[in-house]
Design a protein around this motif. Structure first.
Motif, PDB file in Angstrom:
ATOM      1  N   GLU A  82       0.821  -1.198   0.000  1.00 15.40           N
ATOM      2  CA  GLU A  82       0.000   0.000   0.000  1.00 15.40           C
ATOM      3  C   GLU A  82       0.862   1.258   0.000  1.00 15.40           C
ATOM      4  OE1 GLU A  82      -2.727  -0.012   3.214  1.00 15.40           O
ATOM      5  OE2 GLU A  82      -4.126  -1.425   2.261  1.00 15.40           O
ATOM      6  N   ALA A  83       1.947   1.236   0.768  1.00  8.72           N
ATOM      7  CA  ALA A  83       2.840   2.396   0.839  1.00  8.72           C
ATOM      8  C   ALA A  83       3.494   2.664  -0.512  1.00  8.72           C
ATOM      9  CB  ALA A  83       3.896   2.178   1.914  1.00  8.72           C
ATOM     10  N   GLU A  84       3.953   1.610  -1.175  1.00  4.62           N
ATOM     11  CA  GLU A  84       4.587   1.782  -2.481  1.00  4.62           C
ATOM     12  C   GLU A  84       3.573   2.289  -3.504  1.00  4.62           C
ATOM     13  OE1 GLU A  84       7.641   1.707  -3.037  1.00  4.62           O
ATOM     14  OE2 GLU A  84       8.623   0.386  -1.585  1.00  4.62           O
ATOM     15  N   GLU A  85       2.346   1.781  -3.440  1.00  6.46           N
ATOM     16  CA  GLU A  85       1.312   2.238  -4.370  1.00  6.46           C
ATOM     17  C   GLU A  85       0.971   3.705  -4.129  1.00  6.46           C
ATOM     18  OE1 GLU A  85      -1.882  -0.440  -3.748  1.00  6.46           O
ATOM     19  OE2 GLU A  85      -1.006  -2.068  -4.946  1.00  6.46           O
ATOM     20  N   LEU A  86       0.897   4.093  -2.863  1.00 14.03           N
ATOM     21  CA  LEU A  86       0.613   5.493  -2.547  1.00 14.03           C
ATOM     22  C   LEU A  86       1.739   6.395  -3.035  1.00 14.03           C
ATOM     23  CD1 LEU A  86      -1.034   7.715  -1.140  1.00 14.03           C
ATOM     24  CD2 LEU A  86       0.196   7.157   0.977  1.00 14.03           C
ATOM     25  N   LYS A  87       2.968   5.976  -2.831  1.00 15.86           N
ATOM     26  CA  LYS A  87       4.115   6.767  -3.276  1.00 15.86           C
ATOM     27  C   LYS A  87       4.088   6.960  -4.792  1.00 15.86           C
ATOM     28  CE  LYS A  87       9.208   6.826  -2.946  1.00 15.86           C
ATOM     29  NZ  LYS A  87       9.587   6.552  -4.343  1.00 15.86           N
ATOM     30  N   SER A  88       3.788   5.891  -5.521  1.00 15.07           N
ATOM     31  CA  SER A  88       3.724   5.985  -6.978  1.00 15.07           C
ATOM     32  C   SER A  88       2.581   6.899  -7.415  1.00 15.07           C
ATOM     33  CB  SER A  88       3.531   4.591  -7.586  1.00 15.07           C
ATOM     34  OG  SER A  88       4.631   3.760  -7.294  1.00 15.07           O
ATOM     35  N   ALA A  89       1.446   6.804  -6.722  1.00 13.79           N
ATOM     36  CA  ALA A  89       0.304   7.651  -7.058  1.00 13.79           C
ATOM     37  C   ALA A  89       0.617   9.122  -6.798  1.00 13.79           C
ATOM     38  CB  ALA A  89      -0.921   7.213  -6.257  1.00 13.79           C
ATOM     39  N   LEU A  90       1.317   9.398  -5.702  1.00 10.91           N
ATOM     40  CA  LEU A  90       1.697  10.780  -5.396  1.00 10.91           C
ATOM     41  C   LEU A  90       2.679  11.321  -6.434  1.00 10.91           C
ATOM     42  CD1 LEU A  90       2.116  10.570  -1.513  1.00 10.91           C
ATOM     43  CD2 LEU A  90       0.357  11.837  -2.755  1.00 10.91           C
ATOM     44  N   GLU A  91       3.629  10.472  -6.840  1.00  9.96           N
ATOM     45  CA  GLU A  91       4.594  10.906  -7.851  1.00  9.96           C
ATOM     46  C   GLU A  91       3.892  11.252  -9.167  1.00  9.96           C
ATOM     47  OE1 GLU A  91       8.527   8.352  -6.399  1.00  9.96           O
ATOM     48  OE2 GLU A  91       7.137   7.526  -7.887  1.00  9.96           O
ATOM     49  N   ARG A  92       2.902  10.428  -9.551  1.00  4.27           N
ATOM     50  CA  ARG A  92       2.167  10.710 -10.789  1.00  4.27           C
ATOM     51  C   ARG A  92       1.362  11.997 -10.670  1.00  4.27           C
ATOM     52  NH1 ARG A  92       1.186   5.102 -10.387  1.00  4.27           N
ATOM     53  NH2 ARG A  92      -0.917   5.519  -9.598  1.00  4.27           N
ATOM     54  N   PHE A 146       1.875  14.550  -8.621  1.00 10.28           N
ATOM     55  CA  PHE A 146       2.781  15.709  -8.583  1.00 10.28           C
ATOM     56  C   PHE A 146       3.308  16.016  -9.982  1.00 10.28           C
ATOM     57  CE2 PHE A 146       2.340  15.704  -4.205  1.00 10.28           C
ATOM     58  CZ  PHE A 146       3.151  16.645  -3.583  1.00 10.28           C
ATOM     59  N   ALA A 147       3.607  14.983 -10.752  1.00 11.53           N
ATOM     60  CA  ALA A 147       4.103  15.197 -12.112  1.00 11.53           C
ATOM     61  C   ALA A 147       3.048  15.892 -12.965  1.00 11.53           C
ATOM     62  CB  ALA A 147       4.514  13.866 -12.738  1.00 11.53           C
ATOM     63  N   ASP A 148       1.770  15.525 -12.766  1.00  7.83           N
ATOM     64  CA  ASP A 148       0.688  16.190 -13.495  1.00  7.83           C
ATOM     65  C   ASP A 148       0.636  17.678 -13.192  1.00  7.83           C
ATOM     66  OD1 ASP A 148      -0.032  13.788 -14.599  1.00  7.83           O
ATOM     67  OD2 ASP A 148      -1.639  13.383 -13.150  1.00  7.83           O
ATOM     68  N   CYS A 149       1.055  18.045 -11.968  1.00  5.35           N
ATOM     69  CA  CYS A 149       1.056  19.456 -11.549  1.00  5.35           C
ATOM     70  C   CYS A 149       2.418  20.118 -11.777  1.00  5.35           C
ATOM     71  CB  CYS A 149       0.667  19.567 -10.075  1.00  5.35           C
ATOM     72  SG  CYS A 149      -0.970  18.920  -9.689  1.00  5.35           S
ATOM     73  N   HIS A 150       3.299  19.407 -12.507  1.00  6.63           N
ATOM     74  CA  HIS A 150       4.647  19.913 -12.791  1.00  6.63           C
ATOM     75  C   HIS A 150       5.443  20.128 -11.492  1.00  6.63           C
ATOM     76  CE1 HIS A 150       3.362  20.471 -16.925  1.00  6.63           C
ATOM     77  NE2 HIS A 150       2.311  21.146 -16.477  1.00  6.63           N
ATOM     78  N   LEU A 151       5.259  19.213 -10.572  1.00  8.19           N
ATOM     79  CA  LEU A 151       5.979  19.237  -9.303  1.00  8.19           C
ATOM     80  C   LEU A 151       6.740  17.939  -9.136  1.00  8.19           C
ATOM     81  CD1 LEU A 151       3.160  20.710  -7.016  1.00  8.19           C
ATOM     82  CD2 LEU A 151       5.141  21.941  -7.912  1.00  8.19           C
TER      83      LEU A 151
END
Length: 209
Positions: free
Chosen positions: A32-42, A44-49
């Protein structure tokens, strides 16, 4: 992604978060932690962060009940280092608990500030004036960092008392060049006036000597 992962946001240190990006997310499993981290990275990338590469990681909260082996078992947050630490329960039994304590970087910064006070150069001042000037800072450190695992602050108190010993050696000619004698003198002063400095109030003595 509100329904993807069960997450708790931790803000229990008694302070407001300086920035919205400084968060601790608790997950039930590593997956779950790895999935959350990947979701946050995606997201943030959508927001150019970009998530901070060094500060964003999955950490295993190892303790007596969690004994698996993981790459990361500690992290720093708001000046504290969260890691497995020895603790004692109400029956006196020693066990391992995942607890916060003042971080090494915070200790380093506080020691640097103490060095910046240049106590030996203020030998003409009475010790009472030094205590009156510095106690507000020492009290602030103690109230914040001493809230969790306060024994970690002992190294800072020892360093501060070492600097007071150097102040004594500059103030009194008979103590010049005698570190041990100056620290014993400091301990005598602490026992005579244990309320002079914040940490002396707790110990009733200096931490060195």
């Amino acid at each position: 992604m509100s329904g993807d992962v069960h997450v708790r946001i931790c803000e229990r240190l008694g302070v407001k978060l300086p920035r919205a990006t400084r968060l601790i997310c608790h997950c039930r499993t590593r997956q779950e932690a790895e999935e959350l981290k990947s979701a946050l990275e995606r997201r943030f990338a959508d927001c150019h962060l970009l998530l901070h590469p060094a500060k964003t990681k999955v950490v295993y909260c190892a303790d007596s009940n969690r004994r698996r082996s993981y790459p990361h078992i500690h992290f720093d947050f708001l000046g504290f280092s969260f890691r497995p630490r020895m603790a004692k329960n109400r029956w006196g039994r020693i066990f391992t608990c995942f607890l916060p304590g003042v971080s090494p970087n915070s200790l380093k910064e506080m020691r640097a500030r103490i060095r910046g006070w240049r106590l030996p150069q203020h030998s003409p001042l009475p010790l009472e004036d030094i205590a009156r000037s510095l106690n507000p800072v020492l009290r602030g450190w103690d109230q914040y960092y001493g809230r969790f695992y306060p024994t970690e602050l002992r190294r800072l108190y020892e360093y501060f008392d070492e600097r007071l010993g150097a102040w004594l050696r500059c103030k009194y000619k008979q103590l010049k060049g005698h570190r041990g004698r100056s620290l014993r003198k400091l301990n005598e002063m602490a026992k005579q006036n244990p309320k002079l400095f914040v940490h002396w109030q707790k110990l009733g003595r200096a931490t060195v000597g």
